[in-house]
Enzyme design. Structure first.
Site, PDB file in Angstrom:
ATOM      1  N   HIS A 137       0.507  27.553 -59.983  1.00  0.00           N
ATOM      2  CA  HIS A 137       1.321  28.746 -60.134  1.00  0.00           C
ATOM      3  C   HIS A 137       0.527  29.993 -59.725  1.00  0.00           C
ATOM      4  O   HIS A 137      -0.656  30.118 -60.067  1.00  0.00           O
ATOM      5  CB  HIS A 137       1.759  28.918 -61.593  1.00  0.00           C
ATOM      6  CG  HIS A 137       3.182  28.537 -61.844  1.00  0.00           C
ATOM      7  ND1 HIS A 137       3.585  27.229 -61.969  1.00  0.00           N
ATOM      8  CD2 HIS A 137       4.308  29.283 -61.983  1.00  0.00           C
ATOM      9  CE1 HIS A 137       4.896  27.194 -62.197  1.00  0.00           C
ATOM     10  NE2 HIS A 137       5.355  28.423 -62.200  1.00  0.00           N
ATOM     11  N   SER A 173      -0.632  25.520 -64.211  1.00  0.00           N
ATOM     12  CA  SER A 173      -1.054  26.888 -64.475  1.00  0.00           C
ATOM     13  C   SER A 173      -2.463  27.127 -63.948  1.00  0.00           C
ATOM     14  O   SER A 173      -3.312  26.227 -63.996  1.00  0.00           O
ATOM     15  CB  SER A 173      -1.029  27.176 -65.979  1.00  0.00           C
ATOM     16  OG  SER A 173      -1.637  28.413 -66.278  1.00  0.00           O
TER      17      SER A 173
END
Length: 738
Positions: free
Chosen positions: A257, A308
């Site tokens: 991300h 993430s």
């Protein structure tokens, strides 16, 4: 006499044969030398490189263009917070285009520094390409992919849900995106030349973690055991060269991300993926300002749905303790105080670290790429009504996809940016309070939709909400493009790690089933062509964390995509693409596009001052590593209009040899930050920061700021340009200078 004649003929024949042999040897030697000329690495330890150099080269074009929109008052796209509006520039946004042509077919891949490609953005780009190039670039051979930065201007969607969180459909936001993407394609188109492509893959650790490990663990154990980790660490690089072996571009995919710049950020930023591009292009275009130079480096998103970059993991910000494992919340403060951080000291440092890690690995793979990509180009595309796809579950049962809907855990957000209300991830039951408010405002979900989405407790049944326009899309692009031995699979959303693995394997199996494709590398290109939120596996969906709650077409969404992409791959492998049905065309709404963004008003300024005047002056001397800051009386940046290929900021050094000022940094540079602050009485100011790099040469510098302001005049306001300049200051290794 006959003997003499025989001897003479024998001599002549020997001479003739010697001449012919010399000519043949010369031709052979020349062909070898010519083949070596076009071999980028000449020789390897195991013999001549480029063993496939007899294959005809591709025609390759690369191009880059600025697509930065207004850096003021427009919401940033990603965290779905209308209050997170732009107020300056951290780094500029760029579109990077790559065109490959095998003299039979042509494909175009674009990676742009945007949160995602919306259906409206794609349709407007395709319309512009149709006007310029006719049928050369179409929906079937054009891929538009977003890097997934959460710090780019919003306002480029045509569906109601996205318009509500973006202050509507904003022309001043979508036009720079369309024009910037098309300009990058124009540049790639005009730069096409014969060249070659090489591929390389490697692994990058310490730059990503799975933010929903509980969901991942719900996947079958035997499937999980086939993989070492719960995120994909693979980096895939395509190296583009001309026939002399000189690099002209690079395209890379990595699943993470682009949220190192967190939900508190107010500056336009390309985030970690954009910084990786910035570093690679600065490295390959020495002496050029950002956005300039011929080498183009694209870093594309992949199956990043549950991945993430915040590698320190989630902790409760009020206690420092780890968050609850199952629902990512804190005992006091709930999901709002459960945040993931790292690896840096702040979001800028984290962006730098993750971006540099991605760049470093890509550069390494680029340098070692020797496996040539050869073979024909292929592509296939369909539009699919994703609300009504029947999938085969097993030999006796089928299931269908659903009308779009978002679950309660959608409102909880993620550990990269949680929601403000008392929702939590992992909710498999509704909340009577919020359900009652929903029923009163937008209506109750139908029994059919609730049953279809089970076990998702529906918060918004967006497929049953159509005012002023549909809240979510029904028609979705599915597409595959193949570059010789590399298959690129654009996906219309955020696929989780395991979803991406299943899709890659499904496409590979179909393409290799008839022996047409061997040694095939399959990559996922995320956030492509249209945005439909998340795509989890069926097993992950059952857990109903944020990603599952945001899988809008129901629990069998991935199965439907696997079925559709298998069909495309099978058609390519069997050379039956022409038999594929085109599918229902997506809508292009002309009416009821709402706009909630107020017009930028006239600008005010302090008494006895002018726009561009310095409010807070620079110091007389700085050292490398210091931060220079200067504040100007400013106008609203929205009044500057289209600022693509321009700048609000320059840092300039004085050249004593020519007695001129030379621009060394702009607002596209990593080292500068442009902050805009709106005050009272219509007044605003701009603060420019320059973070002096350690390698900055000593000398005399100044900072300039450019902008526009609006004055009230009859019959209509007028907009004027202004500029401001700081005092001259010195950068020296020591404060003690002569």
């Amino acid at each position: 006499m006959s003997v003499l004649l025989s001897v003479l003929l024998s001599v002549l024949l020997s001479v003739l044969l010697s001449v012919l042999l010399s000519v043949l040897l010369s031709v052979l030697l020349l062909s070898v030398l010519l083949s070596l000329r076009y071999c980028p690495l000449k020789l390897t330890a195991v013999g001549p490189c480029c063993p496939e150099s007899q294959d005809p080269p591709y025609l390759i074009g690369v191009g880059r263009a600025d697509c930065t929109g207004p850096p003021a008052e427009i919401p940033l796209m990603g965290y779905a917070n209308p209050q997170q509006t732009a107020a300056g520039i951290h780094t500029r946004l760029y579109s990077r285009a790559f065109i490959i042509d095998d003299r039979r077919r042509r494909v175009l891949f674009v990676t742009a520094d945007v949160g995602m490609i919306s259906q409206r953005l794609r349709l407007e780009v395709l319309q512009a390409l149709q006007v310029k190039y006719g049928d050369l670039y179409r929906q079937d051979n054009v891929v538009l992919s977003g890097t997934h930065t959460h710090s780019g201007p919003a306002g480029y969607f045509q569906y109601t849900l996205f318009m509500i969180t973006s202050k509507g459909y904003i022309k001043s936001s979508i036009e720079p995106l369309v024009n910037g993407i098309v300009k990058s394609i124009d540049r790639a188109h005009s730069n096409m030349k014969p060249g070659r492509i090489y591929r390389s893959t490697g692994e990058l650790g310490d730059s990503s973690l799975n933010r929903s490990p509980h969901s991942y663990l719900n996947n079958p154990e035997d499937e999980r055991h086939r993989y070492k980790q719960n995120t994909d660490k693979q980096v895939t690089v395509l190296k583009f060269t001309d026939l002399d072996g000189d690099g002209i571009g690079m395209l890379s995919w990595f699943a993470v991300h682009a949220v190192s710049m967190n939900y508190t950020n107010r500056m336009v930023s390309s985030d970690n993926m954009g910084y990786a591009s910035y570093l690679m292009e600065q490295d390959k275009n020495p002496g050029e300002l950002p956005g300039q130079g011929g080498f183009v480096a694209g870093f594309s998103s992949s199956n990043l749905g549950d991945v993430s970059p915040n590698t320190k993991g989630p902790h409760c910000v009020n206690t420092g303790l780890p968050c609850d494992y199952l629902n990512s919340s804190c005992p006091v403060g709930g999901t709002k105080l459960c945040k993931a951080f790292g690896p840096g000291e702040d979001m800028f440092d984290s962006t730098r670290i993750i971006g540099h890690n991605i760049y470093r690995k890509a550069k390494e793979l680029y340098g070692s790429a020797v496996e040539e990509v050869t073979g024909f180009l292929h592509f296939a595309h369909q539009w699919v009504n994703m609300t009504d796809v029947t999938v085969q579950i097993n030999s006796t049962h089928t299931a269908t996809t659903c009308k779009p809907a978002l679950g309660h855990s959608f409102a909880a957000g993620t550990t990269d940016g949680g929601g403000d209300l008392n929702f939590t991830q992992g909710a498999v039951e509704g909340d009577p309070f919020w359900d009652g408010i929903r029923d009163a405002l937008v209506g109750k979900p139908s029994n059919q939709t609730q049953a279809c989405h089970h076990p998702k407790p529906i918060l918004f049944s967006t497929g049953e909400m159509n005012k002023p326009l549909p809240w979510h899309p029904e028609v979705v692009d599915v597409q595959i493009i193949i570059l010789g031995s590399v298959a690129v699979v654009p996906v219309p959303g955020e696929m989780t790690t395991m979803s991406g693995r299943r899709l890659r394997e499904a496409v590979r199996q179909e393409l290799q089933s008839d022996g047409a494709f061997r040694d095939l590398e399959v990559v996922i290109a995320g956030l492509s062509n249209i945005y439909t939120h998340y795509i989890t596996t069926y097993e992950e969906y059952q857990v109903q964390r944020y990603e599952g709650a945001s899988t809008i077409y129901g629990p069998h969404t991935l199965s439907a995509y696997l079925q559709k992409y298998r069909g495309l791959a099978r058609a390519i492998a069997q050379d039956r693409v022409s038999e594929l049905p085109v599918g229902p065309q997506p809508p292009f709404f002309q009416n009821n596009l709402i706009s909630l963004l107020a017009a930028a008003g006239v600008d005010g300024k302090p008494e006895n001052s002018s726009f561009g005047d310095v409010l807070d002056q620079v110091l007389p001397v700085y050292r490398q590593g210091d931060v220079v800051s200067v504040t100007f009386v400013a106008g609203n940046p929205r009044h500057s209009g289209d600022m693509r290929d321009k700048t609000f900021v320059t840092v300039e050094i004085y050249d004593n040899r020519t007695n001129t000022w030379e621009v060394v940094y702009t607002d596209a540079s990593w080292e500068t930050r442009f902050h805009w602050l709106k005050g009272s009485n219509r007044q605003s100011n701009s603060t420019v920061e320059w973070h002096i790099p350690p390698a900055a040469p000593s000398g005399s510098y100044r900072i300039r700021h450019f902008g526009h302001y609006m004055l009230r005049r009859f019959p209509q306001p007028i907009i004027n340009p202004y500029e401001g300049v700081s005092d001259v200051f010195e950068v020296a290794a020591s404060f003690y200078y002569q």
